[in-house]
Design a protein around this motif. Structure first.
Motif, short mmCIF file in Angstrom:
data_model
loop_
_atom_site.label_atom_id
_atom_site.label_comp_id
_atom_site.label_asym_id
_atom_site.label_seq_id
_atom_site.Cartn_x
_atom_site.Cartn_y
_atom_site.Cartn_z
N SER A 196 0.86 -1.30 0.00
CA SER A 196 -0.10 0.07 -0.16
C SER A 196 0.95 1.10 0.17
CB SER A 196 -1.09 -0.12 1.21
OG SER A 196 -1.51 1.04 1.23
N MET A 245 2.56 1.55 -3.37
CA MET A 245 1.52 2.26 -4.24
C MET A 245 1.25 3.72 -4.14
SD MET A 245 -1.38 -0.67 -4.37
CE MET A 245 -1.03 -2.00 -5.29
N HIS A 250 2.49 0.05 -9.28
CA HIS A 250 1.12 0.38 -9.98
C HIS A 250 0.19 0.44 -8.80
CE1 HIS A 250 2.04 0.94 -14.09
NE2 HIS A 250 2.55 -0.18 -14.28
N ASP A 251 -0.93 1.31 -8.99
CA ASP A 251 -1.84 1.20 -7.82
C ASP A 251 -2.90 0.37 -7.93
OD1 ASP A 251 -3.03 2.53 -9.85
OD2 ASP A 251 -3.47 4.38 -8.74
N GLN A 252 -2.97 -0.35 -9.18
CA GLN A 252 -3.76 -1.37 -9.31
C GLN A 252 -3.14 -2.71 -9.67
OE1 GLN A 252 -6.43 0.27 -12.30
NE2 GLN A 252 -7.46 1.62 -10.85
N ALA A 253 -3.90 -3.67 -9.61
CA ALA A 253 -3.42 -5.11 -9.92
C ALA A 253 -3.04 -5.13 -11.62
CB ALA A 253 -4.12 -6.22 -9.43
#
Length: 953
Positions: A332, A335, A341-344
């Motif tokens: 976290s 990110m 990346h802040d998303q998978a």
């Protein structure tokens, strides 16, 4: 190379906001302008731009920068802002600025009395903030004031409280506060920072990364390159995600040399990027700093470049030695900081950060992390494509598990038809070293991979494997590969002796293996005149063994019988009938690799019997199947014969392409003898037909043709091609010598099949240089053999030779008969040659109308096939009659010359210009020129359009 600062690009909105703030300030309306963004996006560059523009507008500038070292000291940022000015000011100026309510802040700078105690009550803190505000007001009355605050996320709480106090009191004051910040972690600082960012009076400007066009402008400005290459710009954008700091460091590390090799960008990991990113993580509060750093390093090991499957968070946590909760907090945080990346899926936001961190990991840590990662992925059932790359960088350790995993990956690659990938994996497993019990199989597999790569080490590894293997059936598999390697070295009798030995060992143990070895014995025994009687006896025994059966072995025996009928003087009809029976007996392609002998022999027999279209289709089907099964040796042999068959059909571009692909980049090592002479011969013949004799000579030089092998039957197609090349170069005596030696070698081998012999070509060449009596005798023998064999093409070839040698009306009648026999033949070049010779004879006999008709038809065939040498001869004959033959202007796919088509097909398959140049024996500039011509004729502008354009008819 060191780059101090990159160009200021794609910051139009931010620049306008700065200009607006400066303009409003001059009108007496202050503003708080905050630039927010992740590490490296250029926030400091924006503050520098604000400084430059404000100084040009007559502002007084006060500057401060947050630091993690000073974040715990009260009023650290405030002191940075005011102390330099106060120290440089005169007593009178200081008194003016610290007058009135501003006196409340004077003790903070030791210019008053009483001081400000840490931990003072709310009333005292409020008084200090009020005094600081009035200091700014007094300064702004002298000139507009700009407070520049960099790295605000590291500011101490007291200074942030001052900024928050100021934010609501800027209206009506000539004060601009310009700050740069990242997202802030938890605590009181985060609360105040968030209050500033969400304030309605503050102007928040999120700073984004550069677009690809922005990267282009940055590269152009930094390296002083007016138009950087698209591939280089794209590589920079992919690596950095448009982050200006990363981009600047990348360009500094890669240097101008990378402009010529964009692929090097993906492997560049500047140390400064690793240092800055890891230092940012280490500035986090403990234990989060330690957890985030360990997780980033673990992810750098697992996030392999080019690997389509992203690492699972649980595996990253396992490598980082964190529990699930610790890993979740660390991810976290990474990110929030823009590191991942802040998303998978879980990946680094910019590949260059991964590369930089990975490249500068301490070596002991890297090795431990690789080992932990490999075992974690293997335990989770990950494919070898993810596990093995983690093991290969480790030094050999004698670990049986490591050797087993790498060896298994090598076997998978070999089974998938990729020996180039398999060989280094199997060598690595062997050097681990592998356990003693695994050595025989590993050596056999490595030898098999090397055999398919034409690596001379193959025979040694296969020999070692054979010595260590006791099981007869396993020994049989090794010997089949050893036989191919020995044949490649022209050691036919050694191969035969080995096959016979192991055939005796396996007798009665495994019938399929026994039959496979028996058929290999027949194959090898057919290769030399001395052992051909043995081949005939063994083939007869083998035939009795499989009588009435169906399957791959029966089909192979049938194919060998068909070939035997061809070379033993059978008629074409009998040969074709045998081949058609074999086609019904079983599959023509059968593993293991190299098992294309049945299809190969039947296709050769059909081609010799004027069944060129059937041979072509059979080879196309067999090629498709062998490629799908990953049978590398079989594919090479089939493609080589395909090149030869397509040349017989006059498909020069296709023959050149197939021949080049079969020869590949093997250089002197060549491909298996069954294939190499046919591939090289077809390539040389196609080049000679196109008038490319110098390039054809390079093929001869690369393949090599020493006196010790030039009379061996497997190499005769190459000897014949050299003879034709010499004749085309004007060395007719030497060329005829090659053709006659090949014909003699075939007779010594035990065959007088006219479809295989170049005797008729030799007779025609002798007739052209005036040795008519010798030519006439040779042509008469050829014609008698051709009529016995019974195919129009062989008869026509002998008739042309006889017609040239005989001359006069009798010779003309023979040439006319040859033209009639080839009227519907798919052998376009032989038809064209017969038309030319007959047309020339008609012209000499004064029958100009008939001659003109035949020669014009010959010109059409020469133009359609790209046979430039024949086309030149046709035009000379027409010119002798006063007829000017027009060379048609051609466009589209049909307008491509054979060379343009060959280059275009290889380029459409993804080959680079350098690879194409190597395969076609030309320079890179020649490839570029042919591609340019092809683009023009096809009406396209780029390589990416080639495949679709070539598919259009």
């Amino acid at each position: 190379m060191r780059l101090e600062r990159g160009p200021f690009v794609e910051r139009h909105g931010e620049s306008e906001a700065i200009d607006t703030a400066i303009k409003n300030c001059h009108a007496g309306d202050g503003q708080l302008l905050i630039f927010e963004g992740a590490l490296g996006l250029g926030k400091t560059a924006l503050l520098n731009e604000a400084k430059k523009r404000a100084l040009d507008a007559g502002f007084v500038l006060l500057f401060a920068r947050g630091s993690d070292f000073e974040a715990g000291f009260p009023y650290g940022i405030v002191r940075q802002l005011f102390e330099p000015w106060l120290a440089a000011a005169s007593q009178e100026e200081r008194d003016a600025v610290l007058s009135g309510p501003a006196r409340l802040a004077a003790p903070l700078f030791e210019y008053g009395s009483g001081g400000v105690a840490t931990g003072a009550g709310p009333e005292q803190r409020q008084a200090v903030l009020h005094g600081l505000y009035w200091m700014c007001v007094h300064l702004a009355r002298r000139a507009p004031l700009l407070l520049l605050l960099d790295d605000l996320h590291w500011a101490d709480v007291s200074s942030l409280q001052f900024l928050h106090y100021m934010e609501g009191r800027l209206e009506g004051q000539a004060i601009v506060v310009c700050a740069a910040t990242e997202s802030v972690d938890g605590g009181q600082r985060a609360d105040i920072n968030q209050a500033l960012l969400s304030s309605t009076s503050a102007h928040l400007m999120p700073v984004s990364a550069l677009s690809e066009e922005g990267v282009r402008a940055f590269v152009s400005g930094t390296l002083a390159v007016p138009g950087p290459d698209d591939a280089f710009v794209r590589a920079c954008y992919t690596a950095t995600g448009g982050n200006p700091f990363f981009l600047r460091e990348l360009l500094a590390a890669a240097g101008a040399g990378a402009l010529g090799d964009p692929r090097s960008i993906a492997h560049t990991g500047p140390r400064n990027i690793a240092r800055v990113v890891l230092r940012r993580l280490q500035q986090l509060p403990e234990p989060l700093a330690e957890h985030a750093t360990r997780l980033a390093r673990a992810l750098a090991v697992l996030d392999s470049p080019g690997e389509p499957a992203a690492p699972h968070a649980a595996h990253v946590a396992q490598v980082a030695e964190l529990d699930a909760a610790e890993a979740a907090d660390a991810i976290s945080t990474l990110m929030d900081l823009g590191v991942v990346h802040d998303q998978a899926p879980l990946r680094f936001a910019q590949p260059i950060v991964r590369t930089a961190i990975y490249e500068h990991l301490p070596l002991p840590y890297r090795h431990r992390a690789h080992a932990r990662a490999a075992k974690a992925l293997h335990a989770a059932g990950a494919p070898s494509s993810q596990v093995v790359p983690l093991l290969l960088p480790l030094p050999p350790s004698g670990d049986a598990w490591t050797a087993g995993v790498i060896a298994a990956a090598g076997r998978e690659a070999l089974a998938a038809g990729d020996p180039a990938a398999a060989a280094p994996l199997l060598r690595r497993a062997l050097n681990e070293p592998a356990p003693t019990g695994a050595l025989p199989a590993l050596l056999a597999q490595l030898g098999g991979a090397e055999l398919r790569l034409r690596d001379p080490e193959a025979l040694g590894h296969l020999g070692e494997a054979l010595e260590l293997t006791d099981d007869p059936v396993s020994r049989a598999g090794i010997v089949v590969d050893m036989s191919a390697a020995l044949i490649a070295a022209a050691r036919y009798e050694d191969a035969l002796a080995l096959l016979q030995q192991v055939h005796n060992e396996v007798r009665g143990l495994d019938r399929d293996v026994e039959l496979r070895l028996h058929s290999e014995i027949v194959k090898v025994a057919q290769l030399t005149p001395r052992t051909r009687p043995l081949a005939m006896r063994e083939l007869s025994r083998l035939d009795r063994t499989v009588v009435g059966e169906a399957g791959a072995t029966a089909a192979l025996v049938g194919a060998q019988q068909t070939f035997q009928a061809l070379i033993s003087g059978g008629t074409a009809d009998a040969v074709v009938a045998s081949g058609e029976r074999a086609l019904l007996q079983g599959p023509l392609i059968d593993p293991p690799d190299g098992g294309a002998q049945a299809g190969w022999l039947i296709a050769l027999a059909f081609a010799c019997c004027d069944r060129l279209l059937e041979a072509d289709r059979l080879l196309e089907d067999a090629l498709r199947e062998s490629e799908e099964r990953g049978m590398h040796l079989a594919t090479v042999d089939l493609r080589a014969l395909h090149a030869w068959v397509r040349f017989q059909r006059g498909m020069l571009a296709e023959a050149e392409t197939d021949g080049s692909l079969a020869l590949g980049s093997t250089d002197e090592a060549g491909v298996p003898p069954m294939g190499m002479p046919f591939a090289a011969g077809a390539l040389i013949d196609a080049l000679v037909a196109q008038g490319q004799t110098r390039i054809a000579m390079r093929v001869i030089d690369r393949c090599g043709l020493g006196a010790d092998i030039s009379r061996q039957p497997p190499y005769l197609p190459l000897v014949m091609a050299r003879g034709r090349l010499r004749i085309a170069q004007g060395e007719t005596e030497a060329g005829v010598g090659d053709l006659l030696r090949a014909a003699d070698a075939l007779r010594d081998w035990g065959t007088d099949c006219p479809a295989l012999s170049p005797a008729a070509e030799a007779a025609a060449a002798l007739a052209r240089i005036g040795r008519t009596e010798e030519a006439r005798r040779l042509a008469a023998d050829c014609l008698a053999a051709a009529r016995r064999f019974g195919t129009p093409r062989t008869i026509a070839g002998a008739l042309v030779a006889s017609g040239l040698a005989t001359g006069g009306r009798a010779g003309l009648r023979q040439l006319e008969e040859a033209v009639a026999l080839l009227r519907d033949s798919p052998a376009e070049l032989e038809r064209c040659l017969a038309l030319v010779e007959c047309g020339a004879a008609l012209r000499e006999h004064g029958q100009t109308d008939q001659a003109r008709a035949l020669l014009r038809k010959a010109a059409e065939i020469a133009d359609a096939t790209g046979a430039a040498a024949l086309g030149k001869r046709v035009r000379m004959e027409l010119a002798a009659m006063g007829v000017r033959a027009r060379v048609p202007t051609r466009t589209g796919v049909s307008g491509l010359t054979p060379r343009e088509r060959s280059v275009s097909v290889l380029a459409a398959e993804g080959k680079r210009n350098q690879e194409i140049a190597h395969m076609l024996f030309v320079t890179v500039k020649t490839v570029e020129w042919h591609l340019g011509q092809a683009y023009r004729k096809l009406g396209i502008a780029s390589r990416g359009e080639l495949r679709d354009a070539l598919a259009r008819v």
